[in-house]
Write an enzyme that holds these catalytic residues in place. Sequence first.
Site, PDB file in Angstrom:
ATOM      1  N   TYR A   1      58.199 -63.295  14.949  1.00 27.64           N
ATOM      2  CA  TYR A   1      59.082 -63.556  16.099  1.00 27.64           C
ATOM      3  C   TYR A   1      58.267 -63.852  17.364  1.00 27.64           C
ATOM      4  O   TYR A   1      58.587 -64.763  18.123  1.00 27.64           O
ATOM      5  CB  TYR A   1      59.963 -62.322  16.293  1.00 27.64           C
ATOM      6  CG  TYR A   1      61.050 -62.418  17.331  1.00 27.64           C
ATOM      7  CD1 TYR A   1      62.240 -63.082  17.069  1.00 27.64           C
ATOM      8  CD2 TYR A   1      60.897 -61.800  18.572  1.00 27.64           C
ATOM      9  CE1 TYR A   1      63.254 -63.133  18.023  1.00 27.64           C
ATOM     10  CE2 TYR A   1      61.905 -61.842  19.525  1.00 27.64           C
ATOM     11  CZ  TYR A   1      63.077 -62.508  19.243  1.00 27.64           C
ATOM     12  OH  TYR A   1      64.069 -62.552  20.187  1.00 27.64           O
TER      13      TYR A   1
ATOM     14  N   LYS B   1      58.398 -67.302  19.540  1.00 22.51           N
ATOM     15  CA  LYS B   1      58.839 -67.256  20.939  1.00 22.51           C
ATOM     16  C   LYS B   1      57.736 -67.781  21.873  1.00 22.51           C
ATOM     17  O   LYS B   1      58.029 -68.388  22.908  1.00 22.51           O
ATOM     18  CB  LYS B   1      59.269 -65.840  21.323  1.00 22.51           C
ATOM     19  CG  LYS B   1      60.564 -65.390  20.643  1.00 22.51           C
ATOM     20  CD  LYS B   1      61.700 -66.374  20.847  1.00 22.51           C
ATOM     21  CE  LYS B   1      63.075 -65.815  20.575  1.00 22.51           C
ATOM     22  NZ  LYS B   1      64.148 -66.842  20.668  1.00 22.51           N
TER      23      LYS B   1
HETATM   24  P1  NAP Z   1      72.675 -62.184  18.221  1.00 25.98           P
HETATM   25  O1  NAP Z   1      73.693 -61.308  18.839  1.00 25.98           O
HETATM   26  O2  NAP Z   1      72.156 -61.820  16.859  1.00 25.98           O
HETATM   27  O3  NAP Z   1      73.245 -63.669  18.208  1.00 25.98           O
HETATM   28  C1  NAP Z   1      72.551 -64.711  17.591  1.00 25.98           C
HETATM   29  C2  NAP Z   1      73.540 -65.733  17.123  1.00 25.98           C
HETATM   30  O4  NAP Z   1      72.800 -66.804  16.489  1.00 25.98           O
HETATM   31  C3  NAP Z   1      74.492 -65.167  16.059  1.00 25.98           C
HETATM   32  O5  NAP Z   1      75.803 -65.600  16.328  1.00 25.98           O
HETATM   33  C4  NAP Z   1      73.949 -65.766  14.783  1.00 25.98           C
HETATM   34  O6  NAP Z   1      74.931 -65.961  13.792  1.00 25.98           O
HETATM   35  C5  NAP Z   1      73.443 -67.110  15.273  1.00 25.98           C
HETATM   36  N1  NAP Z   1      72.530 -67.729  14.325  1.00 25.98           N
HETATM   37  C6  NAP Z   1      71.621 -67.141  13.520  1.00 25.98           C
HETATM   38  N2  NAP Z   1      71.000 -68.053  12.754  1.00 25.98           N
HETATM   39  C7  NAP Z   1      71.542 -69.247  13.075  1.00 25.98           C
HETATM   40  C8  NAP Z   1      71.334 -70.568  12.632  1.00 25.98           C
HETATM   41  N3  NAP Z   1      70.452 -70.858  11.646  1.00 25.98           N
HETATM   42  N4  NAP Z   1      72.053 -71.567  13.186  1.00 25.98           N
HETATM   43  C9  NAP Z   1      72.963 -71.294  14.143  1.00 25.98           C
HETATM   44  N5  NAP Z   1      73.232 -70.072  14.593  1.00 25.98           N
HETATM   45  C10 NAP Z   1      72.525 -69.050  14.068  1.00 25.98           C
HETATM   46  O7  NAP Z   1      71.380 -62.315  19.135  1.00 25.98           O
HETATM   47  P2  NAP Z   1      71.151 -62.326  20.738  1.00 25.98           P
HETATM   48  O8  NAP Z   1      70.537 -61.040  21.074  1.00 25.98           O
HETATM   49  O9  NAP Z   1      72.364 -62.819  21.438  1.00 25.98           O
HETATM   50  O10 NAP Z   1      69.987 -63.417  20.785  1.00 25.98           O
HETATM   51  C11 NAP Z   1      70.166 -64.750  21.265  1.00 25.98           C
HETATM   52  C12 NAP Z   1      68.788 -65.336  21.527  1.00 25.98           C
HETATM   53  O11 NAP Z   1      68.112 -64.515  22.495  1.00 25.98           O
HETATM   54  C13 NAP Z   1      67.875 -65.372  20.309  1.00 25.98           C
HETATM   55  O12 NAP Z   1      67.087 -66.535  20.324  1.00 25.98           O
HETATM   56  C14 NAP Z   1      67.007 -64.150  20.502  1.00 25.98           C
HETATM   57  O13 NAP Z   1      65.785 -64.284  19.813  1.00 25.98           O
HETATM   58  C15 NAP Z   1      66.846 -64.162  22.002  1.00 25.98           C
HETATM   59  N6  NAP Z   1      66.457 -62.890  22.599  1.00 25.98           N
HETATM   60  C16 NAP Z   1      67.230 -61.778  22.481  1.00 25.98           C
HETATM   61  C17 NAP Z   1      66.817 -60.598  23.085  1.00 25.98           C
HETATM   62  C18 NAP Z   1      67.627 -59.329  22.996  1.00 25.98           C
HETATM   63  O14 NAP Z   1      67.125 -58.268  23.454  1.00 25.98           O
HETATM   64  N7  NAP Z   1      68.833 -59.339  22.485  1.00 25.98           N
HETATM   65  C19 NAP Z   1      65.605 -60.557  23.788  1.00 25.98           C
HETATM   66  C20 NAP Z   1      64.838 -61.708  23.869  1.00 25.98           C
HETATM   67  C21 NAP Z   1      65.280 -62.868  23.290  1.00 25.98           C
HETATM   68  P3  NAP Z   1      75.020 -64.969  12.495  1.00 25.98           P
HETATM   69  O15 NAP Z   1      74.980 -63.595  12.936  1.00 25.98           O
HETATM   70  O16 NAP Z   1      76.273 -65.360  11.846  1.00 25.98           O
HETATM   71  O17 NAP Z   1      73.794 -65.249  11.675  1.00 25.98           O
END
Ligand code: NAP
Length: 253
Positions: free
Chosen positions: A154, A158
Amino acid sequence: MGRLDGRVALVTGAGRGIGLATARRLAQEGASVCIADIAGAVAEEVAGTLRGEGLEAFGVRLDVTDREEVEAAVGETAGRYGRLDILVNNAGITRDNLIFRMTDEDWRSVVDVHLTGAFLCSRAAQKHMVENRYGRIVNVSSTSALGNRGQSNYSAVKAGLQGFTKTLAIELGRFGVTVNAVAPGFVETEMTRTTAERMGFDFEDFVAARVETIPVGRSGKPEDIAAAILFFATEEASFINGQVLYAAGGPRA
Ligand code: NAP
């Protein structure tokens, strides 16, 4: 008047979490938004909810790792609204493991969704943006780009997204297309809830422990990240290109 009146946006992984908050925020500012998520039914449901709030949105199933689905979703969005101004590469997954336990599948799936996904979506979207001499691409990176135990896959993607952002900024700037990245710290979503579960922590305890390390003394909410993405997506951010904005409650949460 909204800051994005007349604009058209596509947000990947918009079924929940940061993607959903971003899609809603862009739509509240006047954009017409394609809610794209691998869970097609969820994408359509979310779009319906936003329409119920008086916003303009439609949902599509989109697996960002599938070139044909990416081209179809981008084509449908541009076809429906006549343009595509904003792409948010947000879809993401985690497959955490220490390096000695990390499988080929853990590695490949994370590279595929984050890096190949952002590449396929950006390549398809930039065609419309370059033709129209206007565009905003915002990639979602992470503080993990700076290194995080158990996340060699990851953190690599990133950090890779930051290089991708800077290179696209150089290539596309002359066409009125800016490319920037937002790098969130700890945000309360399903992703971090799953991490807590996997590590055997109660989510509330997990959040409390993380908050101890965050200078502003609270965890991030999806809306915090949506606000940063919105900034890059606006017309007034046109001189800001190839930047990475850490949204983490401190220099590094
Ligand atoms: P999340 O709640 O898990 O949401 C991610 C979404 O992406 C889910 O709806 C998931 O669908 C969808 N997804 C997964 N694989 C996919 C694919 N191949 N094509 C299209 N959609 C897909 O995560 P989040 O925390 O909102 O994260 C959003 C972004 O922020 C990500 O890039 C993550 O790495 C980044 N981020 C998050 C955090 C944090 O603390 N939460 C921190 C830094 C960066 P399914 O569940 O149905 O697979």
